[in-house]
Structures are given as C-alpha cells and as structure tokens.
Design a protein around this motif. Sequence first.
Motif, PDB file in Angstrom:
ATOM      1  N   CYS A  94      -7.157  -9.284   7.444  1.00  0.00           N
ATOM      2  CA  CYS A  94      -6.998 -10.408   6.517  1.00  0.00           C
ATOM      3  C   CYS A  94      -7.770 -11.634   6.979  1.00  0.00           C
ATOM      4  CB  CYS A  94      -5.522 -10.765   6.356  1.00  0.00           C
ATOM      5  SG  CYS A  94      -4.742 -11.519   7.795  1.00  0.00           S
ATOM      6  N   CYS A 130       0.089 -11.219   7.412  1.00  0.00           N
ATOM      7  CA  CYS A 130      -0.079 -10.484   6.158  1.00  0.00           C
ATOM      8  C   CYS A 130       0.899  -9.314   5.999  1.00  0.00           C
ATOM      9  CB  CYS A 130      -1.521  -9.983   6.030  1.00  0.00           C
ATOM     10  SG  CYS A 130      -2.049  -8.888   7.343  1.00  0.00           S
ATOM     11  N   HIS A 131       1.749  -9.050   6.981  1.00  0.00           N
ATOM     12  CA  HIS A 131       2.705  -7.957   6.887  1.00  0.00           C
ATOM     13  C   HIS A 131       3.821  -8.330   5.914  1.00  0.00           C
ATOM     14  CE1 HIS A 131       5.736  -4.993   8.014  1.00  0.00           C
ATOM     15  NE2 HIS A 131       4.727  -4.293   8.503  1.00  0.00           N
ATOM     16  N   GLU A 176      -5.405  -3.773  11.582  1.00  0.00           N
ATOM     17  CA  GLU A 176      -5.379  -3.696  10.131  1.00  0.00           C
ATOM     18  C   GLU A 176      -4.370  -4.651   9.523  1.00  0.00           C
ATOM     19  OE1 GLU A 176      -4.757   0.307   8.876  1.00  0.00           O
ATOM     20  OE2 GLU A 176      -6.405   1.074  10.085  1.00  0.00           O
ATOM     21  N   ILE A 177      -3.289  -4.924  10.250  1.00  0.00           N
ATOM     22  CA  ILE A 177      -2.222  -5.754   9.690  1.00  0.00           C
ATOM     23  C   ILE A 177      -1.617  -6.604  10.808  1.00  0.00           C
ATOM     24  CG2 ILE A 177      -0.369  -4.070   9.985  1.00  0.00           C
ATOM     25  CD1 ILE A 177       0.384  -4.862   7.028  1.00  0.00           C
ATOM     26  N   CYS A 178      -1.248  -7.834  10.477  1.00  0.00           N
ATOM     27  CA  CYS A 178      -0.663  -8.743  11.468  1.00  0.00           C
ATOM     28  C   CYS A 178       0.553  -9.426  10.861  1.00  0.00           C
ATOM     29  CB  CYS A 178      -1.704  -9.775  11.914  1.00  0.00           C
ATOM     30  SG  CYS A 178      -2.174 -10.934  10.619  1.00  0.00           S
ATOM     31  N   SER A 179       1.164 -10.328  11.607  1.00  0.00           N
ATOM     32  CA  SER A 179       2.364 -11.007  11.120  1.00  0.00           C
ATOM     33  C   SER A 179       2.055 -11.966   9.977  1.00  0.00           C
ATOM     34  CB  SER A 179       3.038 -11.761  12.262  1.00  0.00           C
ATOM     35  OG  SER A 179       2.169 -12.746  12.771  1.00  0.00           O
ATOM     36  N   CYS A 222      -7.535  -9.670  12.598  1.00  0.00           N
ATOM     37  CA  CYS A 222      -6.876  -8.852  11.580  1.00  0.00           C
ATOM     38  C   CYS A 222      -7.822  -8.650  10.403  1.00  0.00           C
ATOM     39  CB  CYS A 222      -5.593  -9.547  11.117  1.00  0.00           C
ATOM     40  SG  CYS A 222      -4.698  -8.633   9.847  1.00  0.00           S
TER      41      CYS A 222
END
Length: 75
Positions: free
Chosen positions: A18, A39-40, A34-37, A16
């Motif tokens: 992040c 940082c979502h 771009e986004i995962c659990s 990710c």
Amino acid sequence: MKDGIHPEYNKIKATCACGNEIELGSVLKEMKVEICSACHPFFTGKQKLIDSAGRIEKFKQRYAKHYAKVEKSKA
C-alpha cells in the motif's frame, strides 16, 4: 559471543504494497510485505463479513435434485 559467526543487524525500512514504510531492525537488507497494520482490515475496521447463509443457500440449490432423489427413495 564469537566474532564473525553472527549476521549483521541492520535498521531497515519494510515497505508494504500500500506504500506504507515501517522502520525496524533485521538481518535482511530490505523487506517488502503485502499487508501491514495500515491496510489490514482488522486494524482499519473495514472488515468484510462472510455471508455464511448465502453459502448454505448455494449449497442447497446445487444439491436440491440429489436430496429430492434421496427423499423419493426413502418414501
């Protein structure tokens, strides 16, 4: 299953933006998201509430002159 027609299934690490890495299986060699659990906003609980009242006020300010002309022409 026929031999030679199916893609190779690999265990990969999805990375990710992040910095979080998740191990999963895929036919791809590597995966970047771009986004995962981790940082979502839905999963972290840091959701931003949309100020819809502020948007309505901006709209009314922008078109106040137009509505004033319409009201004068009706009267």
